[in-house]
Structures are given as structure tokens and as C-alpha cells.
Design an enzyme around this catalytic site. Structure first.
Site, short mmCIF file in Angstrom:
data_model
loop_
_atom_site.label_atom_id
_atom_site.label_comp_id
_atom_site.label_asym_id
_atom_site.label_seq_id
_atom_site.Cartn_x
_atom_site.Cartn_y
_atom_site.Cartn_z
N ASP A 144 -33.62 -51.41 11.00
CA ASP A 144 -32.23 -51.05 11.29
C ASP A 144 -31.34 -52.23 10.92
O ASP A 144 -31.67 -53.38 11.20
CB ASP A 144 -32.08 -50.69 12.76
CG ASP A 144 -30.78 -49.95 13.03
OD1 ASP A 144 -30.84 -48.74 13.37
OD2 ASP A 144 -29.70 -50.56 12.91
N ILE A 145 -30.19 -51.95 10.31
CA ILE A 145 -29.28 -53.00 9.87
C ILE A 145 -28.62 -53.71 11.06
O ILE A 145 -28.14 -54.84 10.93
CB ILE A 145 -28.21 -52.39 8.91
CG1 ILE A 145 -27.67 -53.44 7.97
CG2 ILE A 145 -27.11 -51.68 9.67
CD1 ILE A 145 -26.87 -52.86 6.80
N GLY B 180 -24.80 -40.23 20.39
CA GLY B 180 -24.77 -41.46 19.60
C GLY B 180 -25.29 -41.32 18.18
O GLY B 180 -25.44 -42.32 17.48
N HIS C 251 -33.91 -39.08 11.98
CA HIS C 251 -34.55 -40.40 12.02
C HIS C 251 -35.02 -40.70 13.44
O HIS C 251 -34.34 -40.39 14.41
CB HIS C 251 -33.61 -41.51 11.54
CG HIS C 251 -32.28 -41.55 12.23
ND1 HIS C 251 -31.24 -40.73 11.89
CD2 HIS C 251 -31.83 -42.32 13.25
CE1 HIS C 251 -30.20 -40.98 12.66
NE2 HIS C 251 -30.53 -41.94 13.51
N HIS D 274 -35.79 -43.79 15.93
CA HIS D 274 -35.69 -45.22 16.19
C HIS D 274 -37.00 -45.64 16.87
O HIS D 274 -37.41 -45.02 17.86
CB HIS D 274 -34.56 -45.53 17.18
CG HIS D 274 -33.18 -45.21 16.69
ND1 HIS D 274 -32.30 -46.18 16.27
CD2 HIS D 274 -32.52 -44.03 16.59
CE1 HIS D 274 -31.15 -45.61 15.94
NE2 HIS D 274 -31.25 -44.31 16.12
P1 5GP Z 1 -27.96 -43.12 14.96
O1 5GP Z 1 -26.76 -43.80 15.57
O2 5GP Z 1 -27.53 -42.03 14.00
O3 5GP Z 1 -28.98 -42.66 15.95
O4 5GP Z 1 -28.71 -44.23 14.11
C1 5GP Z 1 -28.28 -44.66 12.86
C2 5GP Z 1 -28.77 -46.06 12.71
O5 5GP Z 1 -28.66 -46.40 11.34
C3 5GP Z 1 -27.97 -47.10 13.49
O6 5GP Z 1 -28.83 -47.76 14.41
C4 5GP Z 1 -27.43 -48.04 12.41
O7 5GP Z 1 -27.43 -49.40 12.80
C5 5GP Z 1 -28.36 -47.77 11.25
N1 5GP Z 1 -27.75 -47.97 9.95
C6 5GP Z 1 -26.50 -47.54 9.55
N2 5GP Z 1 -26.29 -47.87 8.26
C7 5GP Z 1 -27.42 -48.51 7.83
C8 5GP Z 1 -27.80 -49.07 6.58
O8 5GP Z 1 -27.07 -49.05 5.58
N3 5GP Z 1 -29.04 -49.64 6.52
C9 5GP Z 1 -29.88 -49.68 7.59
N4 5GP Z 1 -31.06 -50.28 7.41
N5 5GP Z 1 -29.57 -49.15 8.79
C10 5GP Z 1 -28.35 -48.56 8.90
#
Ligand code: 5GP
Ligand code: ZN
Length: 119
Positions: free
Chosen positions: A35-36, A98, A105, A107
Site C-alpha cells: 500500500d502506498i 472507507g 482488494h 488489505h
Molecule cells: P480502500 O480505501 O479502497 O479500501 O483502499 C485503497 C488503498 O489503496 C488505500 O489504502 C490507498 O492507500 C491505496 N492506494 C491508493 N493509490 C495507490 C497507488 O497508486 N499505489 C498503491 N500501492 N496503493 C495505493
């Protein structure tokens, strides 16, 4: 068609190699990358190569691939040595929970104590 790459999807671009990511695990059906914006020492995202907007639509359309995501998540946790101390697999589903990227995906979070219930 269901599962096809979407031109405007960040994670489809990572699968295609058009957006860089630190990939830590790959199978025929899944890709896992760091994760970034990590929320724990281990914070890896495991995604299906196929595009589905969330875990529920993935499981409904391709249950075997949904299982592959879970298996890959467990393999990542072991690879990261998070399995001995405990880890969490999270599928945020819907903006209210969130979810910000609408490509399914998991986590994988570990490497520190994790409170329950999460916020
Ligand atoms: P969500 O909030 O949809 O459950 O998780 C999306 C995740 O993707 C977040 O934890 C966010 O930090 C990660 N993320 C967003 N953009 C990027 C990216 O360009 N590269 C990577 N490696 N992670 C990303
Ligand atoms: Zn996608």
C-alpha cells in the site's frame, strides 16, 4: 464484459504494469503489492487480475478467484512473517466503509497489535 480491465481503474493499471507498484506476490489470478500509504508495518493489497468493483461482486461472479485472493493473502502474511503474531484481512466495501478504489482488494495488515473493533 464482467471482469474486463477498465481504462479508468488505478488497480487495473497496476495489473497491466502501466502504474508502478512494489509487487510482493503474484499468481495466475492475483497480484499483491505494498500500500502506498501503509497503516501498519505490513500493509499489502491483494487484488484479482480481473476487474470487479468490490469483493461481493467478485465472489458472486468468480468464486474461485475470490478464494484465490484469500489464499494469496495468507501466503503474503506468511511471507511477511505476520502470521506468527496475527494479522487482519480487510475488504472495505462501499464508500461509507472507507472504500476509495473500486477494484476489489484485500488489505493484509500486520506487524503490530491491531485493535478490535476497528474504527
Ligand atoms: P480502500 O480505501 O479502497 O479500501 O483502499 C485503497 C488503498 O489503496 C488505500 O489504502 C490507498 O492507500 C491505496 N492506494 C491508493 N493509490 C495507490 C497507488 O497508486 N499505489 C498503491 N500501492 N496503493 C495505493
Ligand atoms: Zn480495475
Amino acid at each position: 464484459m464482467a471482469g474486463e480491465p477498465q481504462a479508468d481503474c488505478l488497480f487495473c493499471k497496476i495489473v497491466a504494469g502501466d502504474v508502478p507498484a512494489t509487487i510482493v506476490h503474484e499468481t495466475a489470478t492475483t497480484v499483491a503489492f505494498r500500500d502506498i500509504n501503509p497503516q501498519a508495518p505490513t500493509h499489502v493489497l491483494v487484488i484479482p487480475r480481473a476487474h470487479y468493483p468490490d469483493a461481493a461482486t467478485l465472489a458472486a461472479a468468480e468464486p474461485a478467484v475470490a478464494a484465490d485472493v484469500l489464499s494469496a493473502a495468507a501466503e503474503v502474511a506468511a511471507q511477511e512473517k505476520a502470521d506468527s503474531t496475527g494479522y487482519r484481512i480487510v475488504f472495505n466495501t462501499g464508500a461509507g466503509a472507507g472504500q476509495t478504489v473500486f477494484h476489489a482488494h484485500a488489505h493484509v495488515l500486520g506487524g503490530r497489535g491491531l485493535n478490535w473493533p476497528p474504527g
